[in-house]
Design an enzyme around this catalytic site. Structure first.
Site, short mmCIF file in Angstrom:
data_model
loop_
_atom_site.label_atom_id
_atom_site.label_comp_id
_atom_site.label_asym_id
_atom_site.label_seq_id
_atom_site.Cartn_x
_atom_site.Cartn_y
_atom_site.Cartn_z
N GLY A 184 -2.90 -10.11 22.68
CA GLY A 184 -1.83 -11.10 22.87
C GLY A 184 -2.41 -12.50 22.88
N SER A 185 -1.78 -13.36 23.64
CA SER A 185 -2.17 -14.77 23.63
C SER A 185 -3.48 -14.99 24.40
CB SER A 185 -1.06 -15.62 24.24
OG SER A 185 -0.83 -15.23 25.58
N THR A 186 -4.20 -16.00 24.02
CA THR A 186 -5.44 -16.35 24.72
C THR A 186 -5.13 -16.73 26.17
OG1 THR A 186 -6.53 -16.99 22.68
CG2 THR A 186 -7.38 -17.99 24.69
N GLU A 187 -3.99 -17.39 26.35
CA GLU A 187 -3.57 -17.79 27.70
C GLU A 187 -3.45 -16.57 28.63
OE1 GLU A 187 0.32 -19.30 27.29
OE2 GLU A 187 0.50 -19.86 29.39
N CYS A 214 -2.16 -12.16 14.32
CA CYS A 214 -3.26 -12.88 14.97
C CYS A 214 -4.26 -13.36 13.93
CB CYS A 214 -3.90 -12.01 16.04
SG CYS A 214 -4.25 -10.36 15.47
N GLU A 272 -2.41 -22.10 17.64
CA GLU A 272 -1.80 -20.94 16.99
C GLU A 272 -0.28 -21.11 17.02
OE1 GLU A 272 -2.11 -17.01 18.97
OE2 GLU A 272 -2.69 -16.28 16.98
N LYS A 291 1.72 -0.58 28.12
CA LYS A 291 2.80 -1.53 28.40
C LYS A 291 3.12 -2.27 27.12
CE LYS A 291 4.18 -5.41 29.48
NZ LYS A 291 5.22 -6.15 28.73
N GLU A 315 -8.14 -8.84 22.47
CA GLU A 315 -7.92 -9.32 21.10
C GLU A 315 -6.92 -10.45 21.22
OE1 GLU A 315 -9.59 -8.30 18.68
OE2 GLU A 315 -10.25 -6.29 19.27
P1 NAP Z 1 1.74 -12.71 25.57
O1 NAP Z 1 2.47 -13.35 26.68
O2 NAP Z 1 0.28 -12.86 25.50
O3 NAP Z 1 2.16 -11.17 25.58
C1 NAP Z 1 1.34 -10.08 25.23
C2 NAP Z 1 1.55 -8.93 26.21
O4 NAP Z 1 1.09 -9.31 27.51
C3 NAP Z 1 3.00 -8.54 26.41
O5 NAP Z 1 3.10 -7.15 26.61
C4 NAP Z 1 3.35 -9.30 27.66
O6 NAP Z 1 4.45 -8.80 28.34
C5 NAP Z 1 2.10 -9.11 28.47
N1 NAP Z 1 1.94 -10.08 29.55
C6 NAP Z 1 2.53 -11.28 29.72
N2 NAP Z 1 2.08 -11.88 30.84
C7 NAP Z 1 1.17 -11.04 31.39
C8 NAP Z 1 0.33 -11.09 32.54
N3 NAP Z 1 0.33 -12.16 33.35
N4 NAP Z 1 -0.49 -10.05 32.79
C9 NAP Z 1 -0.52 -8.99 31.97
N5 NAP Z 1 0.25 -8.88 30.86
C10 NAP Z 1 1.08 -9.89 30.58
O7 NAP Z 1 2.32 -13.22 24.20
P2 NAP Z 1 3.82 -13.74 23.93
O8 NAP Z 1 4.32 -14.52 25.11
O9 NAP Z 1 4.59 -12.60 23.50
O10 NAP Z 1 3.58 -14.73 22.73
C11 NAP Z 1 3.16 -16.06 22.98
C12 NAP Z 1 2.14 -16.49 21.96
O11 NAP Z 1 1.00 -15.65 22.02
C13 NAP Z 1 2.57 -16.36 20.51
O12 NAP Z 1 3.33 -17.42 20.08
C14 NAP Z 1 1.26 -16.28 19.82
O13 NAP Z 1 0.72 -17.56 19.63
C15 NAP Z 1 0.41 -15.51 20.78
N6 NAP Z 1 0.34 -14.08 20.43
C16 NAP Z 1 -0.78 -13.62 19.88
C17 NAP Z 1 -0.85 -12.29 19.51
C18 NAP Z 1 -2.05 -11.72 18.88
O14 NAP Z 1 -1.99 -10.64 18.32
N7 NAP Z 1 -3.19 -12.37 18.99
C19 NAP Z 1 0.24 -11.45 19.68
C20 NAP Z 1 1.38 -11.95 20.29
C21 NAP Z 1 1.41 -13.27 20.65
P3 NAP Z 1 5.89 -9.45 27.98
O15 NAP Z 1 6.14 -9.08 26.58
O16 NAP Z 1 6.81 -8.80 28.90
O17 NAP Z 1 5.74 -10.93 28.21
#
Ligand code: NAP
Ligand code: MG
Length: 501
Positions: free
Chosen positions: A252-255, A308, A405, A200, A274
């Site tokens: 992706g995000s820690t959240e 990250c 972050e 995904k 990660e």
């Molecule tokens: P994100 O929400 O953590 O997205 C990462 C992936 O998870 C995307 O494919 C996303 O889909 C998917 N996702 C979202 N909600 C989900 C859920 N409830 N269950 C399963 N998968 C889900 O990150 P973001 O919103 O793109 O970015 C927000 C912040 O996260 C950034 O500002 C940054 O601080 C952090 N981030 C960290 C990394 C890293 O490499 N550590 C990478 C990206 C972002 P969608 O794209 O459709 O939402």
């Protein structure tokens, strides 16, 4: 759908134009199909805000279809493939990625905003290398023979051994910052071990994953072994919660990482994560200052800070603080801001308007809290999602810019005193993904590396990755390791067989 002609497409390769001409479908069971519910979404060029193409939006029914096809392949044809066959397939895919590197890099630049030149030289080369690296592993995943002494059978003779078996159907959920590369952190290792993958990609950057599926199909991928489900967070959530998915690998995000852990509870699927970071770059006064200024600047500006491992907290020895931060600010000010398709650009747009608002929101909060911007501090221009490279000083450890972050071209710099040490400040974060240490004193640099709680520590460099080096986080930066042999552990389970002879 018919999209307005996007002016930034004028100088892209014909193959990229051709790829963008058609609406994009899901790749399930070796076929290109529409989403079951017929839903689609549009993906945009962040340099212009213009639409690029329309993409299928996978729902729960599509997740079911992809997982079922993965299960069929895993229990069927794919289980009959020998390690050498998997090795050859992964090598062919790696070769094809090299051949299509320019095209893939342009697609990435258009969808994500990053530099096409950097994407070709870094993201694509490394993506291809990861396929080749794990191709090599496919034939080297071995168990052990273990001497045993079962207490209830004195004098008996035993033959005990372990085997490494694939986990099964693996979900891979990835972010938008290095779209194809993040797929390559997961897919080749998983396939080398004999798993199947349902991928995904992020909603902002679905395109290179779809092109990868075409490339993999052309290389001889059997149906069901790899599916691509473009969609939103709910698509990822449906994968993470699916009862017939055996493992989910998330970046992706820690959240969202924490949501994945909750969703995985139902069938206790394996989880690797990660997550975010707030990585320190420790600069001692005895560092090669010229190299450290350039290196730490690129440590937080690479990929416009959307990494990250971004070295977003500069901890600088007080004796050199002013000179050093002025040097870094000068590098930031001299960075050229522009679209990823312009080879002279150093800093491209952020991936989306949402990220633009998030990053400028952090900067404004930091300035309101009392920080000073030595460089940048604002959005750049009004078209595209550009942010000036920003170095903040006069920052307290309680400020959100210091703790959270930001994921943009923003770093904070704070001084430390050599007698008080830097260990407490370096570890004053819930994250532990990476760090760098800049010093000419080799013992001090190693001692500092030992003191930092992070999965990766670089000395006199930052963001120097290799396919063979394990990568992952301490603390809230994740679970498990990708890359190197660590990924083999993550995509296999160990079986013990004990034979009474
Ligand atoms: P994100 O929400 O953590 O997205 C990462 C992936 O998870 C995307 O494919 C996303 O889909 C998917 N996702 C979202 N909600 C989900 C859920 N409830 N269950 C399963 N998968 C889900 O990150 P973001 O919103 O793109 O970015 C927000 C912040 O996260 C950034 O500002 C940054 O601080 C952090 N981030 C960290 C990394 C890293 O490499 N550590 C990478 C990206 C972002 P969608 O794209 O459709 O939402
Ligand atoms: Mg999100």
């Amino acid at each position: 759908m018919t999209l307005e002609i996007n002016s930034s497409l004028a100088n892209v390769l014909p193959s990229v134009q051709e790829f963008l001409r058609n609406d994009k479908q899901l790749f399930i069971d070796g076929q290109w199909v529409d989403a079951a519910a017929g839903e689609t979404f549009v993906t945009y060029d962040p340099a212009t805000g213009q639409p690029l193409t329309s993409v299928a939006r996978a729902g729960a029914e599509d997740v079911d279809r992809a997982v079922a096809s993965g299960r069929r392949a895993f229990d069927g044809e794919w289980s009959l493939w020998t390690p050498a066959m998997r090795q050859r397939l992964l090598f062919r895919i790696g070769e094809a990625i090299y051949e299509h590197a320019e095209e893939l890099a342009q697609l990435e630049a258009l969808d994500n905003g990053k530099s096409a030149g950097v994407a070709q030289a870094v993201d694509m080369v490394w993506t291809a290398e990861l396929f080749e690296y794990y191709a090599g592993w496919a034939t080297k995943i071995e168990g052990r023979t273990v001497p045993v002494s079962v207490p209830w059978a004195p004098g008996a003779s035993w033959h005990a051994y372990t085997t490494r078996e694939p986990v099964g159907v693996c979900g891979a959920i990835i972010p938008w910052n290095f779209p194809l590369l993040m797929a390559a952190f997961k897919v080749p290792a998983a396939l080398a071990c004999g798993n199947v993958v349902v991928l995904k990609p992020a909603e902002q950057t679905p395109l290179t994953a779809l092109r990868l599926a075409e490339i993999m199909a052309d290389a001889g991928l059997p149906a069901g072994v790899f599916s691509v489900l473009t969609g939103f967070g709910d698509t990822g959530a449906a994968i993470a919660a699916h009862d017939d998915v055996d493992k989910v690998a998330f970046t992706g995000s820690t959240e969202v990482g924490k949501l994945i852990v909750d969703a995985a509870k139902g069938n206790l699927k394996k989880v690797s994560l990660e997550l975010g970071g707030k990585s320190p770059q420790v600069v001692y006064a005895d560092a090669d200052l010229e190299a450290a200024i350039a290196g730490t600047a690129s440590g937080f500006l690479f990929n416009h800070g959307q990494a990250c491992t971004a070295g977003s907290r500069l901890l600088v020895e007080d004796r050199i603080f002013d000179e050093f931060t002025q040097g870094v600010a000068e590098v930031a000010r001299n960075s050229k801001i522009g679209p990823g398709m312009d080879p002279t650009s150093d800093i491209g747009p952020l991936v989306s308007e949402e990220q633009l608002n998030r990053v400028t929101g952090y900067i404004n909060q930091g300035l309101a809290d009392g920080a000073t911007a030595l460089s940048g501090g604002r959005r750049h221009g009004e078209v595209g999602y550009y942010v000036e490279p920003t170095l903040l000083v006069d920052v307290e450890a309680s400020f959100s810019v210091y703790r959270e972050e930001i994921f943009g071209p923003v770093a904070v710099a704070t001084p430390f005193n050599i007698d008080e040490g830097v260990q407490a400040a370096a570890n004053d974060t819930p994250f532990g993904l990476a760090a760098s240490v800049w010093s000419r004193d080799i013992s001090k640099a190693h001692r500092t590396a030992r003191a930092i709680k992070a999965g990766t520590v670089w000395i006199n460099c930052h963001n120097a990755f290799d396919a063979a080096l394990p990568f992952g986080g301490y603390k809230q930066s994740g679970w498990g390791r990708e890359l190197g042999e660590g990924a083999i552990d993550s995509y296999t389970q160990t079986k013990a067989v004990n034979v009474l002879l």
